[in-house]
Design a protein around this motif. Structure first.
Motif, short mmCIF file in Angstrom:
data_model
loop_
_atom_site.label_atom_id
_atom_site.label_comp_id
_atom_site.label_asym_id
_atom_site.label_seq_id
_atom_site.Cartn_x
_atom_site.Cartn_y
_atom_site.Cartn_z
N MET A 156 0.67 -1.18 0.07
CA MET A 156 0.06 0.17 -0.09
C MET A 156 0.94 1.33 0.15
O MET A 156 0.58 2.39 -0.73
N ARG A 157 1.97 1.32 0.93
CA ARG A 157 2.77 2.31 0.83
C ARG A 157 3.28 2.69 -0.67
O ARG A 157 3.63 3.75 -1.13
N LYS A 158 3.97 1.51 -1.27
CA LYS A 158 4.54 1.56 -2.58
C LYS A 158 3.47 2.22 -3.62
O LYS A 158 3.87 2.83 -4.35
N ALA A 159 2.29 1.42 -3.53
CA ALA A 159 1.35 2.07 -4.46
C ALA A 159 1.08 3.73 -4.22
O ALA A 159 0.85 4.28 -5.18
N LYS A 160 1.01 3.96 -3.00
CA LYS A 160 0.84 5.32 -2.72
C LYS A 160 2.05 6.34 -3.07
O LYS A 160 1.90 7.36 -3.69
N ALA A 161 3.14 5.73 -2.78
CA ALA A 161 4.37 6.51 -3.37
C ALA A 161 4.37 6.70 -4.91
O ALA A 161 4.79 7.87 -5.33
N ARG B 195 1.71 9.14 -5.88
CA ARG B 195 2.34 10.58 -5.61
C ARG B 195 3.37 11.01 -6.78
O ARG B 195 3.33 12.22 -7.08
N LYS B 196 4.06 10.18 -7.08
CA LYS B 196 5.29 10.34 -8.27
C LYS B 196 4.59 10.84 -9.47
O LYS B 196 4.75 11.83 -10.10
N ILE B 197 3.48 10.15 -9.89
CA ILE B 197 2.59 10.40 -11.19
C ILE B 197 2.04 11.68 -10.95
O ILE B 197 2.03 12.46 -11.68
N GLU B 198 1.27 11.86 -9.69
CA GLU B 198 0.70 13.19 -9.46
C GLU B 198 1.60 14.32 -9.61
O GLU B 198 1.42 15.55 -9.98
N ARG B 199 2.91 14.15 -9.16
CA ARG B 199 3.87 15.19 -8.79
C ARG B 199 4.34 15.47 -10.44
O ARG B 199 4.62 16.70 -10.63
N GLN B 200 4.48 14.57 -11.28
CA GLN B 200 4.89 14.76 -12.59
C GLN B 200 3.65 15.26 -13.33
O GLN B 200 4.12 16.23 -14.41
N ILE B 201 2.35 15.23 -13.12
CA ILE B 201 1.35 15.70 -13.71
C ILE B 201 1.57 17.51 -13.42
O ILE B 201 1.39 18.09 -14.14
N ILE B 202 1.55 17.65 -12.05
CA ILE B 202 1.83 18.96 -11.47
C ILE B 202 2.97 19.87 -12.35
O ILE B 202 2.95 21.06 -13.03
#
Length: 298
Positions: A189-194, A197-204
């Motif tokens: 779950m932590r791995k999936a959440k990380a 977050r990485k994908i969302e950060r790339q979107i931003i």
């Protein structure tokens, strides 16, 4: 399947052998909501850290346990407690049978600060070692354990045995597997959440780069004082480019007025103001703007 089940399967094996409308506005709204959610998650993370610190202060192990064990999060702490119960029961069985006390290697620091599947080699080895000791210490009793037993069968068998050390070892073995599985689920779950977050950060980051390019284009058009609404031109171009980048670029270079009309009345008159701008001048300016963007891209 999970490492937890691999451990159990291998143990079972040797037991068997040995018994909306505006996309741009929608995106900006989603982005604002995402940033707000990230701030909430950050606060939740701070609160969770504070809670863990409080729990660790309230639930310290005895003086004989190292500082790593005292600082483990709840999931890892439960796993270590279950393992410690198993190890203690195995050692007690070995001592009662006059066997050599096994050297067990798993320590709390192996799962500190959080569990990782590639850090539990010592735990798996200790489980195998523990079972070999139990089979050597209690061969008659354990011969009644079904081949390839499930967790439920092991627990049912443990309830019926009269040897307290063996009973404790079997129960804590199952508890260790359960807690190990729980730690692995939490890790995934932590791995999936990380990853999320990485994908969302790339979107931003991509969104911010696009905004910078938009402002750069607008500033460039305004600097040339072209008779056109620079913001409307550039924003409409970028909206189209999201769906068809090549087509949008071609239009920008050949007919930019598609994105915003040429404001003919703002074209400077020629010959000292004697010749007023005409529609034909709009066509000329349209080509000039297209050539400008072609050079700007280059």
């Amino acid at each position: 399947m999970s490492d937890t089940m691999n451990v159990h399967d291998e143990v079972a094996g040797f037991l068997n052998n040995n018994p909306p409308a505006n996309e741009e506005d929608d995106f900006d709204l989603l982005l604002d909501n995402f940033i707000a959610k990230q701030m909430e998650d950050a606060q939740d993370s701070i609160n969770e850290t504070d809670e863990l610190k409080q729990q660790n202060q309230e639930e310290l192990f005895s003086d004989n346990d190292d500082e790593y064990a005292a600082c483990l999060p709840p999931e890892e702490k439960q796993l270590f407690n279950a393992y410690r119960s198993f190890a203690g029961a195995v050692i007690a069985c070995a001592a009662a049978a006059g066997l050599e006390i096994p050297e067990l290697k798993f320590e709390a620091q192996n799962i500190y600060p959080r569990f990782r599947p590639n850090k539990i080699g010592n735990l798996n080895e200790d489980i195998f070692t523990g079972w070999h000791i139990l089979l050597a210490a209690q061969p008659v009793r354990l011969s009644g354990l079904p081949a390839n037993p499930s967790d439920e069968q092991i627990l049912n068998f443990a309830e019926k045995t009269t040897d307290e050390n063996l009973q404790a070892a079997l129960i804590s073995y199952v508890e260790t597997l359960i807690e190990l599985d729980g730690c692995e689920i939490a890790y995934n779950m932590r791995k999936a959440k990380a990853k999320k977050r990485k994908i969302e950060r790339q979107i931003i980051e991509e969104h911010n780069r696009r905004k910078e390019r938009i402002q750069k284009y607008i500033a460039a058009v305004q600097a040339k004082k072209f008779p056109i609404d620079a913001e409307r031109l550039v924003n409409n171009y970028f909206k189209t480019a999201r769906k068809d980048p090549d087509g949008a670029q071609k239009i920008l270079e050949t007919n930019p007025a598609t994105y915003a009309p040429i404001e003919v009345d703002k074209i400077p008159p020629r010959f000292f103001g004697m010749i007023k701008p005409k529609p034909e001048d709009g066509i000329r300016v349209n080509k000039q703007i297209g050539e400008f963007f072609k050079k700007l891209k280059e």
